[in-house]
Design an enzyme around this catalytic site. Structure first.
Site, short mmCIF file in Angstrom:
data_model
loop_
_atom_site.label_atom_id
_atom_site.label_comp_id
_atom_site.label_asym_id
_atom_site.label_seq_id
_atom_site.Cartn_x
_atom_site.Cartn_y
_atom_site.Cartn_z
N LYS A 9 11.09 1.51 -3.44
CA LYS A 9 9.79 2.58 -3.65
C LYS A 9 9.68 3.13 -2.19
O LYS A 9 9.47 4.31 -2.29
CB LYS A 9 8.75 1.85 -4.31
CG LYS A 9 7.50 2.74 -3.95
CD LYS A 9 6.39 1.77 -4.43
CE LYS A 9 5.78 1.04 -3.48
NZ LYS A 9 4.94 1.40 -2.64
N ASN A 10 9.52 2.54 -1.23
CA ASN A 10 9.06 3.21 0.06
C ASN A 10 10.07 3.72 0.73
O ASN A 10 9.66 4.66 1.72
CB ASN A 10 8.68 1.72 0.68
CG ASN A 10 7.16 1.19 0.21
OD1 ASN A 10 6.69 1.79 -0.91
ND2 ASN A 10 6.72 0.11 0.67
N ARG B 21 -7.46 2.39 5.06
CA ARG B 21 -5.89 2.98 5.50
C ARG B 21 -6.04 4.27 6.01
O ARG B 21 -6.02 5.21 5.38
CB ARG B 21 -5.10 2.98 4.20
CG ARG B 21 -4.84 1.63 3.61
CD ARG B 21 -4.03 1.45 2.71
NE ARG B 21 -2.65 1.55 3.11
CZ ARG B 21 -1.52 1.68 1.97
NH1 ARG B 21 -1.60 1.38 0.99
NH2 ARG B 21 -0.46 1.73 2.52
N CYS C 222 -3.20 1.59 -2.76
CA CYS C 222 -3.79 0.29 -3.02
C CYS C 222 -5.01 -0.08 -2.21
O CYS C 222 -5.28 0.42 -0.92
CB CYS C 222 -2.73 -0.65 -2.64
SG CYS C 222 -1.57 -0.89 -4.03
N ILE D 220 -5.53 7.55 8.60
CA ILE D 220 -4.39 8.45 8.82
C ILE D 220 -4.33 9.16 10.07
O ILE D 220 -3.59 10.30 10.65
CB ILE D 220 -4.19 9.36 7.65
CG1 ILE D 220 -5.35 10.24 7.58
CG2 ILE D 220 -3.64 8.75 6.22
CD1 ILE D 220 -4.97 11.62 6.79
N ASP E 94 4.25 -6.84 2.79
CA ASP E 94 4.47 -6.42 1.21
C ASP E 94 4.83 -7.62 0.60
O ASP E 94 5.22 -7.69 -0.65
CB ASP E 94 5.52 -5.51 1.20
CG ASP E 94 4.79 -4.06 1.54
OD1 ASP E 94 3.47 -4.09 1.68
OD2 ASP E 94 5.58 -3.04 1.68
N ARG F 21 3.75 0.84 -10.73
CA ARG F 21 3.76 1.64 -9.44
C ARG F 21 5.05 1.40 -8.66
O ARG F 21 5.67 2.22 -8.14
CB ARG F 21 2.53 1.65 -8.71
CG ARG F 21 1.35 2.21 -9.03
CD ARG F 21 0.13 2.19 -8.28
NE ARG F 21 0.85 2.62 -6.93
CZ ARG F 21 0.26 2.38 -5.82
NH1 ARG F 21 -0.77 1.27 -5.57
NH2 ARG F 21 0.78 2.56 -4.72
N1 EPU Z 1 -2.68 2.49 10.40
C1 EPU Z 1 -3.59 3.03 11.43
N2 EPU Z 1 -3.68 4.84 11.42
C2 EPU Z 1 -2.87 5.36 10.71
C3 EPU Z 1 -1.90 4.91 10.02
C4 EPU Z 1 -1.81 3.22 9.92
O1 EPU Z 1 -4.37 2.51 12.01
O2 EPU Z 1 -2.77 6.54 10.96
C5 EPU Z 1 -2.78 1.22 10.37
C6 EPU Z 1 -2.78 0.60 8.92
O3 EPU Z 1 -4.41 0.79 8.48
C7 EPU Z 1 -2.31 -0.75 8.83
C8 EPU Z 1 -0.99 -0.45 10.03
O4 EPU Z 1 -1.40 0.71 10.87
O5 EPU Z 1 -3.05 -1.60 9.59
C9 EPU Z 1 0.40 -0.07 9.14
O6 EPU Z 1 0.11 0.86 8.18
P1 EPU Z 1 1.37 1.77 7.83
O7 EPU Z 1 0.87 3.02 8.13
O8 EPU Z 1 2.70 1.25 8.36
O9 EPU Z 1 1.38 1.77 6.22
P2 EPU Z 1 1.80 2.89 5.57
O10 EPU Z 1 2.84 3.59 6.20
O11 EPU Z 1 0.57 3.38 5.08
C10 EPU Z 1 3.82 1.48 4.27
C11 EPU Z 1 4.15 1.15 2.60
C12 EPU Z 1 3.24 -0.03 2.47
C13 EPU Z 1 3.44 -1.47 3.54
C14 EPU Z 1 3.22 -0.47 4.81
C15 EPU Z 1 3.59 -1.53 5.86
C16 EPU Z 1 4.94 3.11 1.56
C17 EPU Z 1 4.50 4.13 0.57
N3 EPU Z 1 3.73 2.37 1.76
O12 EPU Z 1 2.39 2.07 4.33
O13 EPU Z 1 3.76 -0.63 0.93
O14 EPU Z 1 2.67 -2.24 3.25
O15 EPU Z 1 3.97 0.67 5.22
O16 EPU Z 1 4.81 -2.10 6.00
O17 EPU Z 1 5.88 3.32 2.18
C18 EPU Z 1 3.59 -1.47 -0.92
O18 EPU Z 1 4.65 -1.24 -1.13
O19 EPU Z 1 2.86 -2.61 -1.69
C19 EPU Z 1 2.69 -1.06 0.30
C20 EPU Z 1 1.42 -1.23 0.49
#
Ligand code: EPU
Length: 420
Positions: free
Chosen positions: A22-23, A120, A115, A122, A306, A398
């Site tokens: 998925k990711n 979260r 989720c 950006i 995850d 999902r």
């Molecule tokens: N973070 C920030 N600022 C940002 C982005 C992230 O502070 O601009 C922080 C987040 O709050 C968190 C950390 O950085 O504390 C890591 O977040 P990351 O950005 O790596 O997460 P993501 O890219 O939004 C993806 C996966 C998640 C998985 C995480 C970590 C997808 C669609 N989602 O999320 O998957 O947990 O990486 O490996 O790829 C899941 O599949 O259940 C899931 C939540």
């Protein structure tokens, strides 16, 4: 809303085929926006998040045709204005921003959802795009990004909890069409980022260093169409491994990439789970006599956040004290309270969950709060006495392809109860 009804106590036996990740697939689908030519993506899992991403692409003007496990996508004439409600519903949708900006010089999208596992932000995505020359404003819930032409730059993506996975994907995609060289420092090393980069390279992008914290991208004028097969889902593989171990079953994972599962397999081994590799497949042999373990979630190649919930469900069965420390998402313990309804002894202390394992679990109605929490509740339900009803399994749909069908094939007594 649908729920699962699970009669626990049946050891899982047999083979399970692991689906596409998925990711990995979500950013890869977004990457098709980078070219006007046709892309063919294989091993696409049948998930509601994928349906969402396809809807988003179509709303931007893409032509998408679907066949079993395959999507053919042509983003000929596209527009840079994303549907507010579609994008808001899924976190992964944020990764359309980089490609839209790179291709059109402007993108307007709603702030993404996802989720409920903590705030979260950006900010790192936006900081990275700004470093490439984008001007960003927020108005009425929309994020508007503009640039006459993205320019390569040094982009540092390390945050409080380490690198960002989707942030790295976004900047990587944007940089492929930027003028000059972009160096991404503190890039995420997750296999899903590597898979995206491999797809981009097959589209003609010039990328070096993927899988390491420093990625160098030399911008090209345009990308062309390409075909790609998505990597197997390491989290689905880990989830079935925990389910097999928890039910004292014997399950062979087919098609999993064992090189992506290092930290997960190491913890299962430490917990006393039997693991046998034969001809590229992995057989999990569960048995009584599990041992408690301590684990801390970390960016790849550390133990994945995850898999934290699913491991917690397993450790509820290991006599003694296990400590699970969550370092990626601060609120990712919603499953603990639900596991306690089944009789687990868990207390939360700051970023750690203390699991006193070994008490028998007994079925109860429980509520899934997010994707991986739902998987943990299913695992617990599979080994609990009597019946467990897991409500709100739309979270599972999902991210897990036909989970109940796969579990039923392994002998589980699980059925879907349609919601009203
Ligand atoms: N973070 C920030 N600022 C940002 C982005 C992230 O502070 O601009 C922080 C987040 O709050 C968190 C950390 O950085 O504390 C890591 O977040 P990351 O950005 O790596 O997460 P993501 O890219 O939004 C993806 C996966 C998640 C998985 C995480 C970590 C997808 C669609 N989602 O999320 O998957 O947990 O990486 O490996 O790829 C899941 O599949 O259940 C899931 C939540």
């Amino acid at each position: 809303m649908d729920s699962f009804l699970i009669e626990g106590g049946v050891p899982l036996h047999g083979e399970v085929q692991i689906s596409g990740s998925k990711n990995a697939v979500l950013p890869i689908l977004a990457a098709t926006l980078l070219t006007a030519e046709t892309c063919v993506i294989r091993r696409v899992p049948d998930l509601s998040d994928v349906d969402f991403m396809v809807k988003i692409l179509r709303s931007l003007g893409a032509e998408v045709t679907a066949a079993e496990g395959m999507l053919t996508i042509r983003c000929g004439a596209i527009r840079g204005f994303g549907d507010y409600d579609l994008i808001r519903k899924m976190r992964g949708s944020i990764c359309i921003l980089g490609p839209l900006l790179a291709r059109l010089g402007q993108a307007t999208v709603s702030l993404p959802g996802g989720c409920v596992i903590g705030t979260r932000p950006i900010d790192l995505h936006l900081k990275g795009l700004e470093a490439l020359g984008a001007k960003i404003t927020v108005d009425g819930g929309y994020l508007r990004c503009d640039t006459p032409k993205l320019q390569g730059n040094l982009v540092f993506l390390g945050g409080r909890a380490g690198p960002t996975v989707l942030g790295t994907a976004n900047i990587l995609m944007a940089a492929t069409l930027a003028e000059g060289v972009t160096v991404i420092e503190s890039a995420a090393c997750e296999p899903e980022v590597v898979d995206l980069a491999n797809f981009l390279i097959s589209m003609g992008a010039k990328i070096q260093g993927v899988g390491s914290p420093t990625i160098t991208v030399t911008g090209v004028r345009e990308l062309h169409g390409a075909e790609h097969e998505v990597i197997p889902d390491r989290i689905e593989a880990g989830t079935f491994a925990c389910a097999a171990a928890a039910t004292c079953g014997e399950v062979t994972l087919r098609g999993a990439r064992l090189d992506h599962l290092g930290a997960v397999l190491e913890k299962l081994r430490e917990a006393g789970v039997g693991l046998d590799r034969t001809q590229g497949a992995l057989t999990i042999r569960g048995h009584r006599g599990l041992r408690p373990v301590d684990v801390t979630t970390m960016p790849y190649s550390g133990f994945p956040t995850d898999m934290q919930a699913q491991l917690m469900a397993l450790l509820c069965l290991a006599p003694g004290t296990s400590i699970l420390t969550e370092r990626i998402f601060e609120s990712r313990f919603m499953h603990a309270a639900e596991l306690m309804r089944l009789g687990a002894d868990i207390s939360i202390e700051g970023p750690s969950a203390i699991v006193k394992g070994g008490r028998p679990l007994t079925g109860a109605p429980v509520m899934a709060s997010d994707l991986r929490a739902s998987a943990a509740l299913v695992i617990a339900g599979l080994c609990a006495r009597n019946t467990t009803q897991v409500h709100r399994i739309y979270h599972l749909d999902r991210g897990y392809e036909r989970m109940e069908a796969k579990l039923s094939k392994l002998g589980a007594r699980i059925s879907r109860v349609p919601g009203e």
